[in-house]
Design an enzyme around this catalytic site. Structure first.
Site, short mmCIF file in Angstrom:
data_model
loop_
_atom_site.label_atom_id
_atom_site.label_comp_id
_atom_site.label_asym_id
_atom_site.label_seq_id
_atom_site.Cartn_x
_atom_site.Cartn_y
_atom_site.Cartn_z
N HIS A 15 33.52 33.62 29.43
CA HIS A 15 34.39 35.03 30.40
C HIS A 15 33.89 35.41 30.92
O HIS A 15 34.53 36.64 32.19
CB HIS A 15 34.98 35.91 28.61
CG HIS A 15 35.82 36.71 29.40
ND1 HIS A 15 34.91 38.10 28.80
CD2 HIS A 15 36.61 37.71 29.99
CE1 HIS A 15 35.86 39.21 29.93
NE2 HIS A 15 36.64 38.89 30.62
N GLU A 31 33.60 34.07 34.60
CA GLU A 31 34.79 34.37 35.39
C GLU A 31 34.84 35.78 36.24
O GLU A 31 34.89 35.34 37.37
CB GLU A 31 36.21 34.80 34.55
CG GLU A 31 36.72 34.88 34.74
CD GLU A 31 37.66 36.14 33.80
OE1 GLU A 31 38.60 37.06 34.57
OE2 GLU A 31 38.43 35.28 32.53
N HIS A 32 34.68 36.80 35.43
CA HIS A 32 34.16 37.96 36.38
C HIS A 32 32.93 38.14 37.17
O HIS A 32 33.20 38.16 38.58
CB HIS A 32 33.16 38.96 34.92
CG HIS A 32 34.41 39.96 34.05
ND1 HIS A 32 34.14 40.82 34.30
CD2 HIS A 32 34.98 38.79 33.62
CE1 HIS A 32 34.81 41.92 33.54
NE2 HIS A 32 35.72 40.31 32.62
N GLU A 92 35.26 46.48 28.11
CA GLU A 92 36.65 45.49 27.75
C GLU A 92 36.11 45.21 26.35
O GLU A 92 37.42 45.47 25.16
CB GLU A 92 35.93 44.35 28.75
CG GLU A 92 37.50 43.65 28.20
CD GLU A 92 37.54 42.17 29.40
OE1 GLU A 92 38.42 41.66 29.40
OE2 GLU A 92 37.15 42.40 30.52
#
Length: 444
Positions: free
Chosen positions: A61, A64-65, A141
């Protein structure tokens, strides 16, 4: 080049779907749909949180950022600005099974977004300072979506308890300690390991000509080099030996209960196996419409819970769970809710389901599939998720057709066989009082 034509189930429309394989291993699937002058462009990498290991959870993840942090050609933040300037929308998402990036643009802008994606597949370039800023975003997040969300905390603890060896036991966003100790080089290593044309599938749907799309993809992605991918260990989940339970205490408004059973999933090459389809239909019998059994019995009649949800995904890379989740009504106990759920499940296991009940559900499933295919983006999503789970887009309609053949006796059989205590993990959220901020004032 492999080509095929797919007919939409339940409609007279013929939709051309064609598949290509580039010499470097990149797969391209093009779905032509000429109803509107738009196109959805998606690139799927078969690398998700299930490919991580202890100490590095969350890196899929995080990467992905970081994919938006620039290349030598496209500086940090410019990717999204360029797509917006085209009048398009874009985003990305990470799951246990894959990481995907998409853009939806007017058809004449397709080549521009393909060039952008090919560039960052091979030439991602971010510095440590940029990583340090973004890892703070990811940790925030996690705080907002998990640590401050009691339902997410319960789900996270349930998954960690239900699975022993499967990497599905780790949260997609990662454990906080792993995020706190993650380095920029961890993200770079993930990128070097998994982001390659031979681990990617490009899916294009919309108002395009397949041969033209193939030439564009060949132009932008063809020069990129394949490389050996890390070895994937099977990590088969051991057989569960008895019921498991986990209790989570967190600030919340009501008690929550989740019951999760280990069940089979659909395996590639075994599309005739009836059990996964029967489990899918069982989920719909219990919670597939407003007056489905659990909602009717637990919410409307017994009023033991305020809400109920059933979840089962028969297509995935890892092991499957069949889950029933409820939020208890005020004054009701976990024991009462659990007894009501088990009573409803026993009724199915002992008495089965009505043929008319199952027919109604099958019509709903077929209708939902047709409505989903009304969306250009929905078509690309369906193809991509199917491919990432080890199936082919060619399996989509046969799977839907097989679903229509399942009998009430088969639904009853899977309820009796799999929804048993030895396969069960129970998660309970014990609500705690919320802390009052010292800055808050009561009254005037």
């Amino acid at each position: 080049m492999l080509c095929s034509q797919l007919a939409w189930a339940g409609t007279d429309t013929k939709v051309d779907t064609q598949e290509y394989l580039l010499p470097n291993g990149l797969k391209l699937i093009v779905r032509e749909d000429h109803r509107a002058p738009t196109v959805a462009s998606m690139i799927w990498y078969r690398a998700g949180s299930m490919d991580e290991f202890n100490g590095r959870t969350g890196v899929a993840h995080v990467l992905e950022h970081m994919m938006f942090k620039g290349t030598d050609k496209v500086k940090t933040g410019e990717f999204s600005k360029q797509v917006a300037a085209m009048g398009g929308r874009e985003n990305a998402f990470t799951s246990r099974d894959y990481t995907a990036f998409f853009q939806q643009v007017e058809r004449s802008k397709l080549n521009a977004v393909l060039e952008l994606e090919a560039d960052r597949m091979a030439h991602l370039n971010f510095d440590d300072a940029e990583f340090l800023k973004e890892i703070q975003v990811v940790m925030e997040e996690r705080r907002l979506r998990t640590e401050d969300n009691p339902s997410s905390l319960l789900h996270e603890s349930l998954m960690a308890s239900a699975f022993m060896s499967s990497p599905y036991r780790h949260p997609v966003i990662g454990w906080m300690n792993d995020l706190e100790n993650m380095k920029a080089e961890d993200a770079r290593n993930w990128y070097r390991s998994w982001y390659a044309p031979n681990n990617a599938t490009v899916v294009i749907s919309g108002d395009v000509q397949a041969e033209e799309v193939f030439r564009s993809v060949e132009k932008y992605f063809g020069p990129l080099s394949a490389h050996a991918l890390p070895e994937r260990k099977p990590q088969i989940e051991p057989t569960q030996k008895g019921m498991k339970q986990v209790l989570v205490k967190a600030p919340a408004d009501s008690t929550q209960l989740t019951m999760a059973w280990k069940v089979p999933k659909l395996e590639a090459g075994q599309l005739e196996d009836y059990e996964p389809y029967a489990l899918e239909l069982l989920g719909a019998v219990l919670d597939g419409y407003d007056n489905a059994r659990l909602n009717r019995n637990l919410v409307k009649q017994e009023r033991v819970v305020d809400s109920v949800g059933v979840d089962y995904d028969m297509i995935s890379r890892g092991p499957a769970l069949f889950t029933v989740s409820v939020s208890l009504a005020k004054g009701k106990t976990v024991a009462q809710a659990q007894a009501s759920i088990q009573k409803a499940l026993k009724e199915v296991a002992d008495q089965g389901v009505l043929d008319s009940e199952l027919k109604r559900i099958k019509v709903r499933i077929l209708s939902g599939q047709i409505y989903k295919r009304d969306s250009i983006f929905g078509q690309a999503m369906e193809i991509g998720t199917t491919e990432m789970s080890g199936f082919s887009w060619r399996d989509i309609d046969p799977i839907l057709e097989r679903m229509q053949t399942i009998t009430p006796e088969q639904v009853q059989a899977v309820a009796k066989k799999y929804l048993v205590d030895d396969r069960l993990t129970i998660g309970v959220l014990d609500p705690q009082a919320r802390k009052t901020s010292t800055s808050e004032k009561v009254g005037k």
